[in-house]
Motif scaffolding. Structure first.
Motif, PDB file in Angstrom:
ATOM      1  N   UNK A 185       0.840  -1.200   0.000  1.00  0.00           N
ATOM      2  CA  UNK A 185       0.000   0.000   0.000  1.00  0.00           C
ATOM      3  C   UNK A 185       0.875   1.251   0.000  1.00  0.00           C
ATOM      4  N   UNK A 186       1.240   1.737  -1.181  1.00  0.00           N
ATOM      5  CA  UNK A 186       2.056   2.959  -1.238  1.00  0.00           C
ATOM      6  C   UNK A 186       1.231   4.192  -0.890  1.00  0.00           C
ATOM      7  N   UNK A 187       1.918   5.237  -0.477  1.00  0.00           N
ATOM      8  CA  UNK A 187       1.272   6.536  -0.375  1.00  0.00           C
ATOM      9  C   UNK A 187       0.958   7.059  -1.760  1.00  0.00           C
ATOM     10  N   UNK A 193      -2.135   6.590 -13.622  1.00  0.00           N
ATOM     11  CA  UNK A 193      -3.382   6.043 -13.090  1.00  0.00           C
ATOM     12  C   UNK A 193      -3.932   6.939 -11.980  1.00  0.00           C
ATOM     13  N   UNK A 194      -3.067   7.409 -11.089  1.00  0.00           N
ATOM     14  CA  UNK A 194      -3.529   8.236  -9.968  1.00  0.00           C
ATOM     15  C   UNK A 194      -4.068   9.573 -10.431  1.00  0.00           C
ATOM     16  N   UNK A 195      -3.601  10.040 -11.565  1.00  0.00           N
ATOM     17  CA  UNK A 195      -4.036  11.350 -12.052  1.00  0.00           C
ATOM     18  C   UNK A 195      -5.525  11.381 -12.381  1.00  0.00           C
ATOM     19  N   UNK A 204      -2.087  14.825  -2.673  1.00  0.00           N
ATOM     20  CA  UNK A 204      -0.626  14.887  -2.545  1.00  0.00           C
ATOM     21  C   UNK A 204      -0.237  15.854  -1.428  1.00  0.00           C
ATOM     22  N   UNK A 205      -0.829  17.026  -1.425  1.00  0.00           N
ATOM     23  CA  UNK A 205      -0.511  18.027  -0.402  1.00  0.00           C
ATOM     24  C   UNK A 205      -0.847  17.514   0.994  1.00  0.00           C
ATOM     25  N   UNK A 206      -1.978  16.827   1.120  1.00  0.00           N
ATOM     26  CA  UNK A 206      -2.370  16.257   2.407  1.00  0.00           C
ATOM     27  C   UNK A 206      -1.347  15.230   2.880  1.00  0.00           C
ATOM     28  N   UNK A 217       6.703   9.027  -0.870  1.00  0.00           N
ATOM     29  CA  UNK A 217       7.629   7.967  -1.249  1.00  0.00           C
ATOM     30  C   UNK A 217       7.783   7.993  -2.770  1.00  0.00           C
ATOM     31  N   UNK A 218       8.721   7.214  -3.295  1.00  0.00           N
ATOM     32  CA  UNK A 218       8.871   7.122  -4.744  1.00  0.00           C
ATOM     33  C   UNK A 218       8.786   5.665  -5.178  1.00  0.00           C
TER      34      UNK A 218
END
Length: 252
Positions: A185-187, A193-195, A204-206, A217-218
């Motif tokens: 479960x990545x951040x 896909x996330x876009x 992202x800011x949260x 993370x990357x």
């Protein structure tokens, strides 16, 4: 660490994909890799990445098309005879259903999201089982929104919750064969896909504001975690959701 192991990575779309971060790290640690591409348009993006990591196999796979998952594993059986890991990093929901309230989603959209994002993992497990070496691993990608309500994650929340539950049941069913099953479960990551998630920049800011280390993370960090799960160091683990999110999931 992984020399001699062979595995399939599904979900590479471009160099920013979580799936490519996993494939690159697994290859760097010595594993032989098979990659898939969605269609002819995607192939032109995936093939250079396959060459970059010296992937052994590159195969077409659209999980919505009957028989294609079976064909991928048949190709792997013919080429390798057996397999040590499968990395499932695909998800999809129709935009209109994803951006609306879950109570308003269409039956068609819900079923499509479940098929691509969850049932395809079960189907891959079914076809991988006779090829899996003892000690092998099946790994899929989840998100914090499976467990907690995340603004704008919407339909994908219950879909990922079903995926995480499937991981636990698969771990039980495959335990006697020595095959382990995990959800990573990545951040939030800036992937294609996330876009598709509405107001993704706010998410992202949260994450940056709330994570203990105040960062994202990357894909390389996700890849290293996956390599650990595939390798012998995680031999005593199965059925777990492994968070790779800079500690975000701990925060209230």
């Amino acid at each position: 660490m992984l020399k001699g192991k062979r595995g399939l990575v599904v979900g590479v779309a471009n160099a920013d994909s979580i799936a490519f971060g996993c494939a690159a790290k697994l290859r760097a640690f010595g594993a032989d890799i098979a990659l898939t591409y969605l269609n002819d348009k995607a192939r032109s993006h995936v093939e250079p990445l396959a060459r970059q990591i010296d992937a052994t196999l590159i195969l077409p796979l659209d999980v919505t098309q009957p028989g294609q998952i079976k064909a991928v594993f048949e190709s792997i059986r013919e080429a390798w005879g057996s397999i040590d890991f499968v990395i499932h990093s695909i998800a999809f929901a129709p935009k209109d259903d994803l951006h609306g309230r879950i109570m308003d989603c269409s039956q068609t959209g819900f079923l499509q999201a479940m098929q691509v994002s969850c049932h395809s993992f079960l189907e891959m497990a079914h076809h991988a089982e006779p090829l899996m070496n003892p000690g092998g691993a099946l790994i899929t990608m989840s998100y914090y929104g499976a467990d907690k309500v995340v603004n704008n994650y919407n339909l994908m929340g219950p879909v990922k919750a079903a995926l995480e539950s499937s991981v636990r049941y698969l771990a039980k069913e495959l335990g006697d064969s020595g095959v382990r099953v995990f959800a990573v479960s990545p951040g939030p990551l800036r992937t294609r896909a996330a876009s598709g998630i509405a107001h993704f920049d706010e998410l992202i800011d949260m994450a940056v504001a709330r994570a203990p280390s105040h960062r994202l993370v990357d894909i390389a960090e996700v890849g290293r975690s996956v390599a650990f799960l595939v390798g012998g160091g995680a031999s005593g683990m199965t059925g777990d959701v492994i968070y790779v999110d800079a500690g975000l999931h701990h925060m209230a």
